[in-house]
Design an enzyme around this catalytic site. Structure first.
Site, mmCIF file in Angstrom:
data_model
loop_
_atom_site.group_PDB
_atom_site.id
_atom_site.type_symbol
_atom_site.label_atom_id
_atom_site.label_comp_id
_atom_site.label_asym_id
_atom_site.label_seq_id
_atom_site.Cartn_x
_atom_site.Cartn_y
_atom_site.Cartn_z
ATOM 1 C CE1 TYR A 171 -3.738 2.465 0.842
ATOM 2 C CE2 TYR A 171 -2.339 3.165 2.666
ATOM 3 C CZ TYR A 171 -3.451 3.352 1.856
ATOM 4 O OH TYR A 171 -4.259 4.440 2.070
ATOM 5 C CE LYS A 175 -3.724 5.063 -1.420
ATOM 6 N NZ LYS A 175 -4.765 5.562 -2.357
#
Length: 303
Positions: A171, A175
């Site tokens: 993640y 991001k």
């Protein structure tokens, strides 16, 4: 409401719940016509259904607004292309794209399966790239036809992408990639009347209410609900409106009642020998430079 987005057509991905839902409702409240995209999947990206997107559309219509649902997978070429087509077919134009869709598959790196890495990269990073690509192609064509748009893109990064987050290697990497994509898109698309920015929000959603349960809990009584997703949406609406003219290539943290302009990588202390260093010299010099530099912010979850 002020009608800040009267006449604008806005697409929001992952808008069936959480932040995306809050954004869609906030845009509609300011007069925008909204395409509500959501696959209706579970927290880990499995399952799916049209229910969440249609429920948000129904809320907007019940409040006197205009909205349509889109259930395509925006991490596929066909799904992303149909996202733009849906806006054009329903409302005749596209002015703002909010890339928000995502899910989690958290693991420590040594336990992180390749499939979980690929799935998170796909929904967050590819799921930003493809809608942006197809929206940008439309806006470029408009500009070349003499109808230069006043277009906006708001991408969704995260504090995990800016600082790192233990247990979220996939993640955090996705991001962080979204920030890089934002900077490139802002530079490439400015000539076509497109502004591109990113937010790093903190709010209570399905992705945070379990991992950060104590921090995200709603207060009792009439106390300000600092972690309500609706607190993030005003900045997103402003960035997606014509009022944000001149603001592009920037990253903002948004949570509770706070907005922060994030200042990313920039040169710090430096040394130039004018010739090749030896390894020992490079090490000694680097230690001196580190001593003169600002320490990094801690990674989320680090002890």
């Amino acid at each position: 409401m002020t009608g800040l987005c009267n006449g604008r057509v806005v697409v929001v991905t992952g808008a069936g719940r959480g932040l995306g839902r809050a954004h869609a409702l906030a845009f509609a409240a300011e007069g925008a016509k909204v395409v509500v995209n959501d696959l209706g999947v579970g927290l880990d990206g499995t399952g799916g259904g049209a229910g969440p997107a249609q429920q948000v559309v129904d809320e907007i219509v019940a409040s006197g607004g205009e909205a349509v649902a889109h259930g395509g997978d925006i991490a596929t070429t066909d799904g992303a292309a149909s996202l733009v087509t849906t806006a054009l077919d329903a409302f005749g134009r596209l002015d703002t794209l909010v890339n928000n869709a995502g899910f989690l598959r958290d693991r420590m790196l040594v336990n992180l399966d390749e499939d979980d890495w690929d799935a998170v990269m796909r929904v967050h990073l590819k799921g930003h790239f493809l809608p942006l690509k197809h929206a940008a192609a439309y806006w470029r064509a408009e500009a070349k036809a003499g109808r230069t748009p006043d277009a906006r893109v708001i991408n969704t990064s995260s504090g995990a992408g800016l600082l790192g987050s233990v247990g979220q290697g996939n993640y955090a990497a996705a991001k962080a990639g979204i920030v890089g994509l934002t900077l490139v898109a802002a530079a490439e698309m400015s000539r076509y009347g497109v502004q591109v920015n990113a937010i790093a929000p903190a709010a209570r959603t399905r992705m945070t209410e379990q991992t950060f349960a104590e921090t995200m809990a709603a207060p009792g009584g009439d106390a300000f609900d600092a972690m309500a997703p609706e607190n993030v949406s005003p900045l997103v609406v402003w960035l997606g409106s014509a009022a944000s003219a001149g603001v592009t290539g920037r990253v903002f943290e948004a949570e509770a009642g706070r907005i922060t302009v994030m200042e990313g990588w920039r040169p710090g202390p430096t040394a130039d020998k004018g010739a090749r260093w030896t390894p020992t010299e490079a090490g000694e010099t680097t230690l001196k430079l580190l001593a003169a530099s600002e320490p990094p912010h801690p990674v989320y979850g680090a002890h």
